[in-house]
Design a protein around this motif. Sequence first.
Motif, short mmCIF file in Angstrom:
data_model
loop_
_atom_site.label_atom_id
_atom_site.label_comp_id
_atom_site.label_asym_id
_atom_site.label_seq_id
_atom_site.Cartn_x
_atom_site.Cartn_y
_atom_site.Cartn_z
N ASP A 275 61.16 45.41 30.07
CA ASP A 275 61.37 46.61 31.16
C ASP A 275 61.14 45.43 33.16
N PRO A 276 61.62 46.16 33.69
CA PRO A 276 62.04 45.81 34.85
C PRO A 276 60.37 44.98 35.53
N SER A 277 58.74 45.85 34.80
CA SER A 277 57.57 44.88 35.26
C SER A 277 57.59 43.47 34.61
N VAL A 278 58.30 43.58 33.75
CA VAL A 278 57.79 41.97 32.62
C VAL A 278 58.47 40.76 33.63
N THR A 279 57.60 40.24 33.91
CA THR A 279 58.55 38.51 34.50
C THR A 279 57.71 36.95 32.78
N ILE A 280 58.56 36.29 32.60
CA ILE A 280 57.63 35.76 31.74
C ILE A 280 58.18 34.06 32.03
N VAL A 281 57.24 33.25 33.01
CA VAL A 281 58.03 31.83 33.49
C VAL A 281 56.67 30.33 32.60
N ASP A 282 57.59 29.77 32.33
CA ASP A 282 57.08 28.39 31.46
C ASP A 282 56.56 27.75 32.39
N GLU A 283 54.79 27.50 32.70
CA GLU A 283 54.67 26.36 33.81
C GLU A 283 53.61 25.37 32.97
N PRO A 284 54.35 23.99 33.21
CA PRO A 284 54.10 23.10 32.30
C PRO A 284 52.75 22.37 33.25
N LEU A 285 53.42 22.16 34.38
CA LEU A 285 52.74 21.76 36.10
C LEU A 285 51.43 22.82 36.33
N GLY A 286 50.80 24.07 35.36
CA GLY A 286 50.16 24.48 36.32
C GLY A 286 50.76 25.25 37.38
N ALA A 292 47.65 20.73 36.45
CA ALA A 292 48.56 20.59 35.24
C ALA A 292 48.43 20.92 33.61
N ALA A 293 48.66 21.88 33.13
CA ALA A 293 48.37 22.22 31.60
C ALA A 293 49.03 21.59 30.72
N GLY A 294 50.22 20.85 31.06
CA GLY A 294 50.73 19.96 29.75
C GLY A 294 51.49 18.25 31.13
N LEU A 295 51.91 17.85 29.64
CA LEU A 295 52.18 16.53 30.60
C LEU A 295 53.99 16.35 31.11
N PRO A 296 54.01 16.67 32.65
CA PRO A 296 54.98 16.24 33.40
C PRO A 296 56.53 15.46 32.92
N PHE A 297 56.86 15.68 31.50
CA PHE A 297 57.73 15.14 31.06
C PHE A 297 57.77 15.34 29.34
N ASP A 298 58.70 15.80 28.64
CA ASP A 298 59.31 15.64 27.13
C ASP A 298 59.10 14.47 26.55
N ASP A 299 58.95 14.32 25.54
CA ASP A 299 59.51 13.47 23.96
C ASP A 299 60.91 12.52 24.59
N GLU A 300 61.94 13.47 25.18
CA GLU A 300 63.24 12.69 25.60
C GLU A 300 62.95 11.97 27.10
N GLY A 301 61.84 12.14 27.57
CA GLY A 301 61.71 12.00 29.00
C GLY A 301 62.48 12.24 29.85
N CYS A 346 60.31 24.34 22.15
CA CYS A 346 60.01 26.06 22.44
C CYS A 346 59.09 25.55 23.39
N PRO A 347 59.28 26.64 24.51
CA PRO A 347 58.43 26.72 25.40
C PRO A 347 56.45 26.39 25.51
N ALA A 348 55.53 25.32 26.37
CA ALA A 348 54.51 25.99 25.04
C ALA A 348 52.76 26.30 26.56
N HIS A 349 54.00 26.82 27.36
CA HIS A 349 52.78 26.93 28.59
C HIS A 349 53.00 27.98 29.52
N LEU A 350 53.63 29.41 28.61
CA LEU A 350 54.27 30.73 28.87
C LEU A 350 53.04 31.49 29.67
N ARG A 351 53.35 31.67 30.69
CA ARG A 351 52.35 32.78 31.90
C ARG A 351 53.22 34.30 31.38
N LEU A 352 52.77 35.17 31.45
CA LEU A 352 53.57 36.70 31.56
C LEU A 352 52.81 37.05 32.80
#
Length: 477
Positions: A275-286, A292-301, A346-352
């Motif tokens: 639906d046009p009302s839906v926006t989903i963002v992954d936000e590891p940096l808060g 910040a909810a997560g680390l600023p880099f992944d397991d590949e750096g 997979c994203p780990a910090h989704l925000r609807l």
Amino acid sequence: MSAELQIAAKVVELVRALAGRSAEAEVTVRHHALALTRFANSAIHQNVAEASTGVRLRLHLDGRTAAGSTTLTGADGLRSLVERTIAAARVTPPDPAWAGLTRPAPLHVSANHPGSGEQSGLAFGFDEATARATPAERAERVRAFVDAAGGLETAGYCRTAYISAAFANTAGQAVTGRTAEAAMDGIARAGGADGVARLATSRLAGLDGAVLGARAAAKARAGAEPVELPPGRYEVVLEPTAVADLLHNFAVFGFNGKAYAQKQSFAELGTAQFDPSVTIVDEPLGSRGEPAAGLPFDDEGTPRRSLVLVREGVTRAVTHDRTSAAQVGAESTGHAAPGSRSWGPCPAHLRLEAAPLAAGGSDGGPPMIEASARPLVARMRRGLLVTDLWYTRVLDPKTLVVTGLTRNGVWLVEDGEVTGPVGNLRFTQSYPQALGPGRVLGIGGESVLLPDSWADSRYAAPALHLASWNITGNASG
């Protein structure tokens, strides 16, 4: 240089000395401290805490890839790790999917995660008090939860977690970061009816056990003597605790870059799937003042940043590590994890994203309804208010058809008024279809941070008013 980065650098040196300059290696060092205060029968029955430092090495040598790990961080332990991983690489089949190493790149910065130094991710607003929380401080939240339940039987947990990590590879990338989280999840029970309240935050001070306990108790008291409803399609308002399950399944099966590359995901980039009302963002940096909810880099750096997955109903992106990105001709989005080559990134910090409502719209209403859901309930003609979803299982990953049960409170709503509790129900529903064009009747005015079972991931979910949800039976049969 942090202790973790010193260890990572030492492993890189050992790889160069023992495997030669042609070897490609990446090293992740993670110190993880988790403390948990559990309560049942309205009393604390367990305090547990663990802290460990793990070292993971992935090595690409002569076209072959192997990985190893250890918790022994002394000189002998690190040397053994490198030797074992080299030996494994030499007998491993060739790896044609190897996508190479992350080149040196600075971490992304934001108002919530500006970094400290060129390659350090020391989160802005990082709460030392949460990282060093004591059992007594967690017990204060538990006492407040129990007292606010007003004599009802209660159970649940309060946890704090702290992660300090570093990454280094033979290409020259070297980064560090840390994050902390506090979470509470509890139920209250009255006459066989359960009510739940849960919350995640980056600051233990942000957990108000009394507010959560009062909400759980109100739900339990309002759930006594439920009636059964027949199967069928019902209009629903899903509270944030239920919406979090949708986000979790979107993350694992929908926005997973490996599933997308293998055409096992519903995601079609550039298509209006929601639906046009839906926006989903992954936000590891808060976001929105939250550290910040997560680390600023992944397991590949790879540096992480905010990633828009759905914008106004249109699917814009999926998440990638270097392997899945190479398969589709894209770039890594910073979502590599130890198992991402097998299970997918997979994203780990989704925000609807929430949809602010008219002023005063969320005031008033029965206390068992989460505040941002109240105006949505007031608009409903006849349908169900659902607190929680559980035991959900995917029947078809491509269309993301999920079956599961409601839990911790369901009520019938008629003409905007709650008319009574309903027994738990089984559903079978395509999650993307439920949020499809024209099917979202309203979104709550606040996204609530909710804990996942893993302490380094969480979801920000508002309440959702949906036109149709497929109820296939009662929990009793």
